[in-house]
Enzyme design. Structure first.
Site, PDB file in Angstrom:
ATOM      1  N   LYS A  54     -25.816  -6.648 -22.259  1.00 52.90           N
ATOM      2  CA  LYS A  54     -27.225  -6.255 -22.164  1.00 52.90           C
ATOM      3  C   LYS A  54     -27.980  -7.181 -21.213  1.00 52.90           C
ATOM      4  O   LYS A  54     -28.805  -6.741 -20.405  1.00 52.90           O
ATOM      5  CB  LYS A  54     -27.864  -6.265 -23.562  1.00 52.90           C
ATOM      6  CG  LYS A  54     -27.372  -5.115 -24.436  1.00 52.90           C
ATOM      7  CD  LYS A  54     -27.711  -5.290 -25.910  1.00 52.90           C
ATOM      8  CE  LYS A  54     -27.019  -4.210 -26.738  1.00 52.90           C
ATOM      9  NZ  LYS A  54     -27.234  -4.351 -28.193  1.00 52.90           N
ATOM     10  N   GLN A  98     -29.700  -8.457 -32.480  1.00 52.93           N
ATOM     11  CA  GLN A  98     -28.352  -7.883 -32.466  1.00 52.93           C
ATOM     12  C   GLN A  98     -27.833  -7.745 -33.899  1.00 52.93           C
ATOM     13  O   GLN A  98     -27.785  -8.710 -34.649  1.00 52.93           O
ATOM     14  CB  GLN A  98     -27.421  -8.772 -31.624  1.00 52.93           C
ATOM     15  CG  GLN A  98     -26.031  -8.196 -31.436  1.00 52.93           C
ATOM     16  CD  GLN A  98     -26.028  -6.883 -30.639  1.00 52.93           C
ATOM     17  OE1 GLN A  98     -26.737  -6.735 -29.656  1.00 52.93           O
ATOM     18  NE2 GLN A  98     -25.247  -5.915 -31.086  1.00 52.93           N
ATOM     19  N   ASP A 121     -35.231  -1.043 -29.837  1.00 52.91           N
ATOM     20  CA  ASP A 121     -34.063  -0.428 -30.475  1.00 52.91           C
ATOM     21  C   ASP A 121     -34.461   0.828 -31.258  1.00 52.91           C
ATOM     22  O   ASP A 121     -33.608   1.611 -31.652  1.00 52.91           O
ATOM     23  CB  ASP A 121     -33.394  -1.422 -31.439  1.00 52.91           C
ATOM     24  CG  ASP A 121     -32.100  -1.987 -30.873  1.00 52.91           C
ATOM     25  OD1 ASP A 121     -31.561  -1.400 -29.918  1.00 52.91           O
ATOM     26  OD2 ASP A 121     -31.636  -3.014 -31.411  1.00 52.91           O
TER      27      ASP A 121
END
Ligand code: NAP
Length: 295
Positions: A54, A98, A121
């Site tokens: 990422k 994460q 997200d």
């Protein structure tokens, strides 16, 4: 029939180029640089490699990224304090924690602490609720990537029968909502481990999306000739011929399904690259909204 390969890598490259152009435009217009903060707790190798991927993608698109690495022993209070500081940080447009966290029992609290305006997200209840209502929101990256790969490959969705295998909160369930929304207009069946006779549903489907996390979930005999198959699964299977000792496979039996399907995504190189591209797109969108449309 031998299926067309839906090349997620190449579609994602197009998307990433579009994102890079949008970032350059934003910089030229206002000097603003979109920023993503990635919080990594612990040292799980898979999470580490996702985070690195990422960060590299951000750098290539001209997006500023900042990594906050915490030990696996970090407490709920410590993680929440980091998230709150990032919520207040003007250089940061998007926050990504994460998952999974070493202590999965605190994931919900951590997600809910993220400012919904920075929740790139799309996991915060505010964004999930807005998505269900069809309002502008951040959409989770993997389901958004699946819809984008279907669109960009010219797969007709309006009136199509779509079977989604897997009802997780990050993939299957949000995908079922996106596909059934007005404007997309698919007829969606959401299957899971309690579904009786999965093959009965998949054999009727124009599109099958498999996100079960188990190899061999979808075999050739379960697919209608000419169907489009999107394989979200990423599974490590032992392979002595590889230096790593494993190889990645999806949830579908690729060769077998490709004999029947009109098109199929490979693993790797299918949905995975799309997920990262959609994250970048969400970061730029967050920056536009926070800094004003012209930013
Ligand atoms: P998950 O939370 O474990 O959910 C799996 C879902 O599949 C559950 O709803 C489960 O049903 C269902 N399921 C499992 N086996 C099944 C079977 N044999 N028949 C029917 N349904 C079955 O997994 P996830 O987080 O959604 O991830 C799914 C897969 O996608 C994993 O391999 C993951 O690594 C991969 N993934 C890839 C990306 C990417 O970017 N490419 C991103 C996210 C996830 P129940 O609810 O009844 O248990």
């Amino acid at each position: 029939m031998v299926a067309r390969i839906l090349d997620g890598k190449s579609i994602a490259a197009d998307l990433r180029a579009e994102v890079a152009a949008a970032v350059a435009e934003m910089k030229a217009a206002s000097g603003a640089v979109p920023g993503l903060a990635v919080v990594l707790v612990g040292d799980d190798p898979a999470s580490r490699s996702y985070v690195t991927g990422k960060e590299k993608a951000c750098a290539a698109a001209g997006i500023y990224s900042r990594e906050i690495a915490l030990p696996a022993t970090a407490t709920r209070a410590e993680i929440l304090a980091i998230v709150r500081a990032l919520n207040a940080d003007d250089a940061i447009d998007g926050i990504l924690v994460q998952l999974p966290l070493p202590d999965s029992s605190i994931e919900r609290d951590v997600i809910e602490a993220i400012d919904p305006a920075k929740d790139v997200d799309g996991f915060h209840p505010t964004n999930v609720g807005r998505m269900v209502l069809g309002l502008p929101s951040f959409v989770p990256c993997t389901p958004a990537g699946v819809v984008e790969i279907l669109r960009r490959s010219g797969t007709p969705l309006a009136g199509a029968t779509v079977v989604v295998i897997g009802r997780s909160q990050i993939v299957g369930r949000p995908l079922s909502i996106l596909l059934s929304q007005k404007g997309v207009d698919a007829t969606v069946t959401l299957c899971h481990t309690r579904t009786k006779d999965l093959a009965h549903f998949t054999r009727e489907a124009d599109v099958v999306v498999v996100a079960a996390g188990r190899p061999h979930t979808l075999t050739g005999d379960m697919v209608k000739p000419g169907a489009v198959v999107i394989d979200v699964g990423v599974n490590r299977v032992p392979d002595a011929s590889k230096a790593s000792g494993y190889r990645l496979v999806g949830d579908a039996d690729f060769a077998d399904v490709a004999e029947k399907a009109a098109a199929i995504t490979p693993v790797p190189g299918g949905v995975g690259p799309m997920t990262i591209a959609m994250l970048l797109r969400n970061v730029v969108e967050a920056a536009r909204r926070r800094r004003g449309a012209g930013a």
